[in-house]
Design a protein around this motif. Structure first.
Motif, PDB file in Angstrom:
ATOM      1  N   ILE A  96      -4.363   6.860  -1.111  1.00  0.00           N
ATOM      2  CA  ILE A  96      -5.216   5.738  -1.515  1.00  0.00           C
ATOM      3  C   ILE A  96      -6.665   6.196  -1.632  1.00  0.00           C
ATOM      4  O   ILE A  96      -7.360   5.861  -2.603  1.00  0.00           O
ATOM      5  N   LYS A  97      -7.096   6.954  -0.662  1.00  0.00           N
ATOM      6  CA  LYS A  97      -8.487   7.435  -0.664  1.00  0.00           C
ATOM      7  C   LYS A  97      -8.759   8.274  -1.903  1.00  0.00           C
ATOM      8  O   LYS A  97      -9.805   8.118  -2.559  1.00  0.00           O
ATOM      9  N   GLN A  98      -7.823   9.143  -2.260  1.00  0.00           N
ATOM     10  CA  GLN A  98      -8.009   9.979  -3.445  1.00  0.00           C
ATOM     11  C   GLN A  98      -7.997   9.133  -4.718  1.00  0.00           C
ATOM     12  O   GLN A  98      -8.805   9.355  -5.637  1.00  0.00           O
ATOM     13  N   ALA A  99      -7.085   8.170  -4.773  1.00  0.00           N
ATOM     14  CA  ALA A  99      -6.996   7.317  -5.964  1.00  0.00           C
ATOM     15  C   ALA A  99      -8.282   6.532  -6.170  1.00  0.00           C
ATOM     16  O   ALA A  99      -8.766   6.383  -7.305  1.00  0.00           O
ATOM     17  N   LYS A 100      -8.863   6.039  -5.083  1.00  0.00           N
ATOM     18  CA  LYS A 100     -10.128   5.309  -5.196  1.00  0.00           C
ATOM     19  C   LYS A 100     -11.263   6.248  -5.587  1.00  0.00           C
ATOM     20  O   LYS A 100     -12.115   5.901  -6.411  1.00  0.00           O
ATOM     21  N   SER A 101     -11.266   7.437  -5.010  1.00  0.00           N
ATOM     22  CA  SER A 101     -12.288   8.423  -5.334  1.00  0.00           C
ATOM     23  C   SER A 101     -12.242   8.793  -6.811  1.00  0.00           C
ATOM     24  O   SER A 101     -13.278   9.059  -7.433  1.00  0.00           O
ATOM     25  N   ASP A 102     -11.043   8.779  -7.393  1.00  0.00           N
ATOM     26  CA  ASP A 102     -10.866   9.111  -8.807  1.00  0.00           C
ATOM     27  C   ASP A 102     -11.231   7.943  -9.725  1.00  0.00           C
ATOM     28  O   ASP A 102     -11.130   8.070 -10.946  1.00  0.00           O
ATOM     29  N   GLY A 103     -11.606   6.816  -9.128  1.00  0.00           N
ATOM     30  CA  GLY A 103     -12.056   5.681  -9.930  1.00  0.00           C
ATOM     31  C   GLY A 103     -10.974   4.734 -10.386  1.00  0.00           C
ATOM     32  O   GLY A 103     -11.197   3.917 -11.288  1.00  0.00           O
ATOM     33  N   ASN A 104      -9.806   4.800  -9.791  1.00  0.00           N
ATOM     34  CA  ASN A 104      -8.720   3.911 -10.191  1.00  0.00           C
ATOM     35  C   ASN A 104      -8.967   2.486  -9.701  1.00  0.00           C
ATOM     36  O   ASN A 104      -9.607   2.266  -8.673  1.00  0.00           O
ATOM     37  N   ASN A 105      -8.427   1.533 -10.449  1.00  0.00           N
ATOM     38  CA  ASN A 105      -8.646   0.109 -10.205  1.00  0.00           C
ATOM     39  C   ASN A 105      -7.666  -0.364  -9.126  1.00  0.00           C
ATOM     40  O   ASN A 105      -6.670  -1.036  -9.407  1.00  0.00           O
ATOM     41  N   LEU A 106      -7.953  -0.027  -7.886  1.00  0.00           N
ATOM     42  CA  LEU A 106      -7.015  -0.224  -6.788  1.00  0.00           C
ATOM     43  C   LEU A 106      -7.732  -0.822  -5.589  1.00  0.00           C
ATOM     44  O   LEU A 106      -8.803  -0.358  -5.199  1.00  0.00           O
ATOM     45  N   THR A 107      -7.145  -1.873  -5.015  1.00  0.00           N
ATOM     46  CA  THR A 107      -7.629  -2.432  -3.753  1.00  0.00           C
ATOM     47  C   THR A 107      -6.473  -2.500  -2.759  1.00  0.00           C
ATOM     48  O   THR A 107      -5.298  -2.465  -3.151  1.00  0.00           O
ATOM     49  N   VAL A 108      -6.831  -2.624  -1.483  1.00  0.00           N
ATOM     50  CA  VAL A 108      -5.834  -2.553  -0.412  1.00  0.00           C
ATOM     51  C   VAL A 108      -6.207  -3.540   0.689  1.00  0.00           C
ATOM     52  O   VAL A 108      -7.373  -3.673   1.047  1.00  0.00           O
ATOM     53  N   GLU A 109      -5.197  -4.210   1.205  1.00  0.00           N
ATOM     54  CA  GLU A 109      -5.382  -5.062   2.379  1.00  0.00           C
ATOM     55  C   GLU A 109      -4.503  -4.570   3.513  1.00  0.00           C
ATOM     56  O   GLU A 109      -3.492  -3.899   3.293  1.00  0.00           O
ATOM     57  N   THR A 110      -4.897  -4.906   4.739  1.00  0.00           N
ATOM     58  CA  THR A 110      -3.990  -4.779   5.869  1.00  0.00           C
ATOM     59  C   THR A 110      -4.020  -6.095   6.615  1.00  0.00           C
ATOM     60  O   THR A 110      -4.690  -7.046   6.197  1.00  0.00           O
ATOM     61  N   CYS A 111      -3.274  -6.182   7.704  1.00  0.00           N
ATOM     62  CA  CYS A 111      -3.105  -7.460   8.402  1.00  0.00           C
ATOM     63  C   CYS A 111      -3.575  -7.379   9.844  1.00  0.00           C
ATOM     64  O   CYS A 111      -3.655  -6.300  10.434  1.00  0.00           O
ATOM     65  N   PHE A 112      -3.840  -8.552  10.391  1.00  0.00           N
ATOM     66  CA  PHE A 112      -4.270  -8.639  11.784  1.00  0.00           C
ATOM     67  C   PHE A 112      -3.273  -7.954  12.715  1.00  0.00           C
ATOM     68  O   PHE A 112      -3.668  -7.253  13.652  1.00  0.00           O
ATOM     69  N   HIS A 113      -1.976  -8.131  12.455  1.00  0.00           N
ATOM     70  CA  HIS A 113      -0.991  -7.580  13.394  1.00  0.00           C
ATOM     71  C   HIS A 113      -0.949  -6.060  13.380  1.00  0.00           C
ATOM     72  O   HIS A 113      -0.662  -5.441  14.402  1.00  0.00           O
ATOM     73  N   TYR A 114      -1.261  -5.429  12.247  1.00  0.00           N
ATOM     74  CA  TYR A 114      -1.272  -3.968  12.220  1.00  0.00           C
ATOM     75  C   TYR A 114      -2.500  -3.398  12.926  1.00  0.00           C
ATOM     76  O   TYR A 114      -2.472  -2.245  13.383  1.00  0.00           O
ATOM     77  N   LEU A 115      -3.555  -4.185  13.019  1.00  0.00           N
ATOM     78  CA  LEU A 115      -4.784  -3.745  13.679  1.00  0.00           C
ATOM     79  C   LEU A 115      -4.859  -4.154  15.142  1.00  0.00           C
ATOM     80  O   LEU A 115      -5.693  -3.630  15.883  1.00  0.00           O
ATOM     81  N   CYS A 116      -3.998  -5.079  15.550  1.00  0.00           N
ATOM     82  CA  CYS A 116      -4.088  -5.632  16.907  1.00  0.00           C
ATOM     83  C   CYS A 116      -2.875  -5.333  17.779  1.00  0.00           C
ATOM     84  O   CYS A 116      -2.956  -5.460  19.005  1.00  0.00           O
ATOM     85  N   LEU A 117      -1.753  -4.962  17.184  1.00  0.00           N
ATOM     86  CA  LEU A 117      -0.522  -4.741  17.937  1.00  0.00           C
ATOM     87  C   LEU A 117      -0.026  -3.320  17.719  1.00  0.00           C
ATOM     88  O   LEU A 117      -0.385  -2.660  16.748  1.00  0.00           O
ATOM     89  N   THR A 118       0.821  -2.851  18.634  1.00  0.00           N
ATOM     90  CA  THR A 118       1.396  -1.510  18.503  1.00  0.00           C
ATOM     91  C   THR A 118       2.881  -1.535  18.847  1.00  0.00           C
ATOM     92  O   THR A 118       3.345  -2.399  19.617  1.00  0.00           O
ATOM     93  N   ALA A 119       3.614  -0.581  18.291  1.00  0.00           N
ATOM     94  CA  ALA A 119       5.054  -0.500  18.545  1.00  0.00           C
ATOM     95  C   ALA A 119       5.357  -0.300  20.020  1.00  0.00           C
ATOM     96  O   ALA A 119       6.364  -0.811  20.534  1.00  0.00           O
ATOM     97  N   GLU A 120       4.476   0.422  20.700  1.00  0.00           N
ATOM     98  CA  GLU A 120       4.733   0.741  22.114  1.00  0.00           C
ATOM     99  C   GLU A 120       4.794  -0.495  23.000  1.00  0.00           C
ATOM    100  O   GLU A 120       5.423  -0.475  24.060  1.00  0.00           O
TER     101      GLU A 120
END
Length: 462
Positions: free
Chosen positions: A257-281
């Motif tokens: 994703i980082k490379q695609a954005k660096s290359d100027g591609n028309n790309l956006t990305v979201e993540t969610c509260f649960h991926y930032l606040c919870l863990t598998a462990e």
């Protein structure tokens, strides 16, 4: 005599481009619901006449209302899972002033204009916050609304089938020149992504279905990497169509994703509260309230997602509020026997996103400016509302959340407003109490004055 203005003052207001909060006063036209003046000083009631409604909220923070651009309200058709009334009430209680409804899991799904109209009829008079709608791309059908969503893997509901690369390319050809954007549930099977075709097959089959590890192994990061690689290829070819990755969970895809954005591609990305606040462990055996697709991954993965959010690789954060009944989460089974593979995959978060994210963010030195960029400013751009919502500016809708970031509370059943009170956050202590939510100049939630108002002030953003 009706009041002309709603005036709110605070010692902490987050104005556009301010890194820190500053004292200020906001004047709102109660008829239009627009902000008409902002002042860099904290006014008092004596500065205004009796024809105006005045609130001094003290040291509470005033920020733009949260814009949650990924919500499943499930009406019509699955209103035992959620509905416009219960879902938007939960949003209002959590400082969310706008939600964008996904094209599934309602019946019918929002995959054509007729179905969109049916959804709007079902929502009439039931919305406590403003509501917009996304359409869906399924095989042989690309009509709908301004933004479209598709699945590159089974969606979990029969009426919204997955698409393949050919289907997507056909849709992209039709959308050329229409200022559309296409969202991808970015999981896709490929070589060695099916657990039954790998060296882990024997180990996997020995794991009891109540163990979270079994579900996690069934949705490896490679599924997301496969799909995101295809999405990036499409973004390179169809440069005038905005492409978007929903609910990113796999840190392995971040370099792509980082490379695609660096290359100027028309790309956006979201993540969610649960991926930032919870863990598998931390997920216990039988804890099916934690199941979602893609899955919550390990702590090390979470930290990489946070880094990608902080450096701008990930654009914003949403709830992906995807509720269901307790029965579908296998809650009728004994806890130690609940089957992760058979349980519905979705997490209910809508009411608690702001405090959940803040609780994690403040420990990482995140400013309130960064927080509102992820929750309001960038989401407003994504859904074409950047000239109307997402900032405290003259001429913008007076969509505001008034909250105390230092105040702590516990998530308990009695404060939950979404319909099925099944959530992995039950019992969690988090920072950030919402005191008032204002939608277009109308108070829709007031913690100290009975909570939710009785009038559904929300409007449709068509």
């Amino acid at each position: 005599m009706s009041t002309k203005l709603l005036i709110i003052s605070s010692s902490r207001i987050l104005f556009p481009d301010s890194i820190e909060t500053t004292p200020g006063t906001i004047e709102i036209d109660k008829i239009t619901g627009k902000i008409i003046k902002v002042h860099s000083f904290k006014a008092s009631i004596n500065d205004y006449n009796d024809q105006n409604q005045f609130f001094d909220v003290g040291n509470n923070v005033i920020m733009p209302g949260v814009i949650d651009a990924h919500v499943h309200l499930n009406e019509p058709g699955r209103t035992d899972w959620e509905g416009f009334e219960s879902g938007t009430k939960a949003a209002a209680a959590g400082g969310v002033t706008t939600v964008i409804d996904m094209p599934l899991n309602s019946i019918p799904p929002t995959t054509n204009v007729h179905n969109l109209q049916e959804k709007i009829r079902a929502a009439q008079g039931k919305c406590w916050v403003d509501v917009g709608f996304f359409g869906g791309i399924i095989p042989e059908n690309e009509e709908g609304v301004k933004g479209f969503k598709c699945f590159l893997i089974d969606s979990g509901v029969e009426e919204f089938p997955r698409v393949n690369e050919q289907d997507v390319r056909k849709a992209f050809e039709k959308l050329q020149g229409q200022n559309s954007f296409v969202m991808f549930h970015a999981e896709m099977e490929g070589n060695n992504t099916n657990i039954h075709q790998t060296e882990l097959k024997e180990y996997y089959e020995q794991i009891p279905p109540k163990n979270y590890e079994k579900f996690l192994l069934s949705r490896p990061q490679s599924l997301e990497v496969n799909a995101i690689s295809l999405v990036i290829d499409l973004a390179k070819q169809y440069k005038n169509i905005r492409t978007h990755i929903v609910h990113l969970s796999a840190s392995d895809a971040i370099p792509l994703i980082k490379q695609a954005k660096s290359d100027g591609n028309n790309l956006t990305v979201e993540t969610c509260f649960h991926y930032l606040c919870l863990t598998a462990e931390e997920i216990p055996n039988g804890g099916t309230e934690f199941k979602c697709c893609p899955p919550i991954r390990e702590k090390s993965n979470r930290e990489k997602l946070w880094q990608a959010l902080l450096d701008g690789t990930i654009d914003y954060v949403v709830s992906d509020h995807s509720p269901c009944t307790a029965e579908l989460k296998r809650f009728n089974d004994k806890e130690e026997e609940r089957d992760f593979i058979k349980a519905w995959g979705g997490i209910s978060t809508l009411q608690f996103g702001l405090p959940l994210l803040w609780t994690e963010a403040k420990n990482r030195g995140v400013s309130l400016n960064q927080l509102t960029t992820w929750l309001s400013k960038n989401t407003s751009k994504q859904v074409g509302l950047q000239d109307q919502k997402g900032e405290i500016k003259v001429g913008f809708d007076a969509d505001l959340v008034i909250w105390n970031p230092e105040e702590k509370f516990e998530v308990t059943n009695d404060i939950i407003h979404f319909k099925n009170k099944v959530t992995p956050y039950l019992g969690r202590q988090i920072f950030g109490v919402v005191h008032k939510t204002i939608v277009r100049g109308k108070i829709v939630y007031d913690k100290n004055d009975g909570g939710l108002v009785n009038i559904p002030y929300g409007e449709f953003l068509i």
